[in-house]
Design a protein around this motif. Structure first.
Motif, short mmCIF file in Angstrom:
data_model
loop_
_atom_site.label_atom_id
_atom_site.label_comp_id
_atom_site.label_asym_id
_atom_site.label_seq_id
_atom_site.Cartn_x
_atom_site.Cartn_y
_atom_site.Cartn_z
N GLN A 58 0.69 -1.30 0.09
CA GLN A 58 -0.06 0.09 -0.18
C GLN A 58 0.75 1.47 0.13
N GLN A 59 1.78 1.28 -0.88
CA GLN A 59 2.68 2.26 -0.96
C GLN A 59 3.10 2.71 -2.61
N ASN A 60 3.53 3.85 -2.85
CA ASN A 60 3.82 4.26 -4.21
C ASN A 60 2.74 3.97 -5.07
N VAL A 61 1.52 4.43 -4.63
CA VAL A 61 0.16 4.00 -5.49
C VAL A 61 0.18 4.93 -6.72
N ARG A 62 0.37 6.13 -6.56
CA ARG A 62 0.22 7.37 -7.62
C ARG A 62 1.39 7.03 -8.71
N PRO A 63 2.74 6.80 -8.40
CA PRO A 63 3.55 6.65 -9.41
C PRO A 63 3.59 5.41 -10.39
N ILE A 64 2.98 4.34 -9.54
CA ILE A 64 2.54 3.22 -10.46
C ILE A 64 1.40 3.24 -11.21
N GLU A 119 -5.56 -5.06 -21.77
CA GLU A 119 -6.60 -5.47 -20.81
C GLU A 119 -6.17 -5.77 -19.31
N ASN A 120 -4.90 -6.55 -19.37
CA ASN A 120 -4.33 -6.78 -18.01
C ASN A 120 -3.91 -5.31 -17.52
N ILE A 121 -3.36 -4.40 -18.22
CA ILE A 121 -2.94 -3.00 -17.64
C ILE A 121 -4.07 -2.42 -17.10
N LEU A 122 -5.27 -2.54 -17.94
CA LEU A 122 -6.59 -1.79 -17.37
C LEU A 122 -7.13 -2.15 -15.97
N GLN A 123 -6.88 -3.54 -15.99
CA GLN A 123 -7.31 -4.55 -14.85
C GLN A 123 -6.37 -4.04 -13.57
N TRP A 124 -5.30 -4.05 -13.42
CA TRP A 124 -4.34 -3.70 -12.72
C TRP A 124 -4.59 -2.09 -12.30
N HIS A 125 -4.84 -1.22 -13.18
CA HIS A 125 -5.13 0.06 -12.94
C HIS A 125 -6.21 0.34 -11.93
N GLN A 126 -7.23 -0.65 -12.40
CA GLN A 126 -8.56 -0.69 -11.64
C GLN A 126 -8.51 -0.91 -10.12
N GLN A 127 -7.42 -2.09 -10.01
CA GLN A 127 -7.18 -2.64 -8.47
C GLN A 127 -6.61 -1.51 -8.01
N LEU A 128 -5.54 -0.67 -8.46
CA LEU A 128 -4.88 0.26 -7.82
C LEU A 128 -5.86 1.39 -7.28
N ASP A 129 -6.92 1.68 -8.30
CA ASP A 129 -8.03 2.59 -7.81
C ASP A 129 -8.73 2.12 -6.86
N SER A 130 -9.14 0.90 -6.76
CA SER A 130 -9.73 0.60 -5.71
C SER A 130 -9.13 0.23 -4.14
N ILE A 131 -7.97 0.40 -4.45
CA ILE A 131 -6.97 -0.05 -3.18
C ILE A 131 -7.73 0.69 -2.03
N GLN A 132 -7.65 0.35 -0.66
CA GLN A 132 -7.94 0.82 0.33
C GLN A 132 -7.02 0.81 1.75
N ILE A 133 -6.42 1.81 1.87
CA ILE A 133 -5.45 1.88 2.75
C ILE A 133 -5.67 1.50 4.09
N ASN A 134 -5.20 0.70 4.81
CA ASN A 134 -5.61 0.27 6.06
C ASN A 134 -4.87 1.06 6.95
N ARG A 135 -5.31 1.88 7.92
CA ARG A 135 -4.75 2.56 8.80
C ARG A 135 -4.39 1.77 10.08
N PRO A 136 -3.16 1.70 10.44
CA PRO A 136 -2.88 0.81 11.71
C PRO A 136 -3.47 1.44 13.17
N ALA A 137 -3.80 0.40 14.05
CA ALA A 137 -4.21 0.92 15.22
C ALA A 137 -3.43 2.19 15.73
N ALA A 138 -4.01 2.99 16.52
CA ALA A 138 -3.29 3.84 17.13
C ALA A 138 -2.34 3.54 18.29
N LYS A 139 -1.25 3.59 18.18
CA LYS A 139 -0.34 3.19 19.46
C LYS A 139 0.87 4.40 19.30
#
Length: 354
Positions: free
Chosen positions: A159-165, A200-220
């Motif tokens: 869940q890092q470097n989403v925009r450059p990829i 088609e694979n490239i478009l599918q990868w792009h959709q996967q990156l668009d739908s990524i949800q960054i999980n915030r770690p528990a506050a510690k």
């Protein structure tokens, strides 16, 4: 000495060299029969060994082909992680090294898993997508797509470097659209249907990156907003992309105020651009102050950013070998370090412009 008879299809006559000269052997010669029997046995033995060796080679090739077919996503790499780059034919080597050959020989699949080399490989893949795709062979194209898939999978996991990829996938898709339209000119190696499937694979990868949800770690413990303003500003100075700075300023009003610091944008401009470039794009506000933030984005549209990588490919000027820094190569120089030159991704591409 074999001697052909009148019929050219006949085996001819057998002759034996003696001290008195060449003599024709007779059919009742026991020694000759014994020799023929020994030769026949030797021939049979050699034929059996030859057949066994041929069967072994065929079986080995079949196993290798089955392995590549069953696991086609695993690219084939040589054991050596370096390659000799030569630009002409010599007595020892025929032809010259190609970009696809270097792309296959260097261990890019392992490099994308290394944090130090990740950005370097991504930039190199982007440069190849812009102008060097027609230069890749069929095997190199397969490895290229497999490496790209590994990059996307690493981004999804970390869940890092989403925009450059995402920008990389967009660049590659636009390049392929332009090249596929010229398929009649044979600018790409391979079947058109294969390239359509890759798009088609490239478009599918792009959709996967668009739908990524960054999980915030528990506050510690303490977070970024809990730090003093001086430390927050010090962390912002470590960011090398102005877009990241803008995104960070949108988290909360306090970070937004710090993200507008003029000194922060001034350092960012001087980091990426030269004084001459800055002087050409000066922007002054109504109060007479330089608009460093606006100047940064204006300069970004006109000039490339400064590139800095933790680890890069190196080239030995003595033995003309391309290798990673921590990879040993057979250098014959007395001081190999003095012959080593670090290559940027663009320098790597220029190395194969013959």
């Amino acid at each position: 000495m074999p001697f052909l008879g009148q019929d050219w299809r006949s085996p001819g006559q057998n002759w034996v060299k003696t001290a008195e000269g060449w003599k024709k052997t007779t059919a009742d010669n026991k020694n000759h029969r014994y020799c023929e029997e020994v030769e026949e046995k030797d021939d049979c033995y050699n034929k059996e060994n030859l057949l066994l060796s041929l069967n072994y080679d065929v079986a080995a090739k079949k196993r290798k082909k089955d392995l590549m077919n069953n696991n086609s996503k695993v690219p084939y790499f040589h054991r050596e992680k370096w390659i000799y780059v030569h630009k002409g034919s010599t007595k020892e080597r025929h032809g010259y090294c190609t970009l696809g050959e270097a792309f296959n020989r260097l261990d890019f699949c392992s490099a994308i898993k290394d944090t130090r080399r990740f950005n370097y490989v991504v930039r190199l893949v982007e440069l190849i997508a812009k102008s060097k795709l027609p230069s890749l062979s069929g095997v190199a194209q397969t490895n290229y797509m497999n490496i790209l898939e590994g990059v996307v999978q690493k981004v999804l996991d970390d869940q890092q470097n989403v925009r450059p990829i995402k920008e990389l996938l967009q660049t590659l898709y636009v390049s392929l659209c332009a090249l596929v339209q010229d398929m009649g000119k044979s600018v790409l190696v391979g079947n058109i249907n294969v390239w359509v499937q890759r798009m088609e694979n490239i478009l599918q990868w792009h959709q996967q990156l668009d739908s990524i949800q960054i999980n915030r770690p528990a506050a510690k413990g303490m977070g970024l907003t809990d730090l003093p303003a001086s430390l927050q500003l010090n962390i912002m100075e470590r960011l090398s992309d102005g877009r990241d700075l803008v995104s960070l300023g949108q988290v909360c009003p306090d970070l937004g105020t710090l993200a507008e610091d003029r000194l922060l944008w001034k350092r960012l401009c001087h980091y990426h651009f030269t004084d001459r470039q800055i002087r050409k794009r000066l922007m002054v506000s109504e109060k007479g102050h330089l608009e460093w933030k606006k100047m940064y984005f204006k300069l970004s549209r006109c000039y490339p950013h400064r590139e800095q990588y933790s680890d890069t490919l190196h080239f030995c000027t003595h033995c003309h070998i391309l290798f990673w820094k921590d990879t040993n190569h057979p250098c014959t120089a007395n001081n190999p370090e003095s012959c080593t030159v670090s290559l940027s991704p663009q320098d790597f591409i220029n190395l194969f412009n013959f």
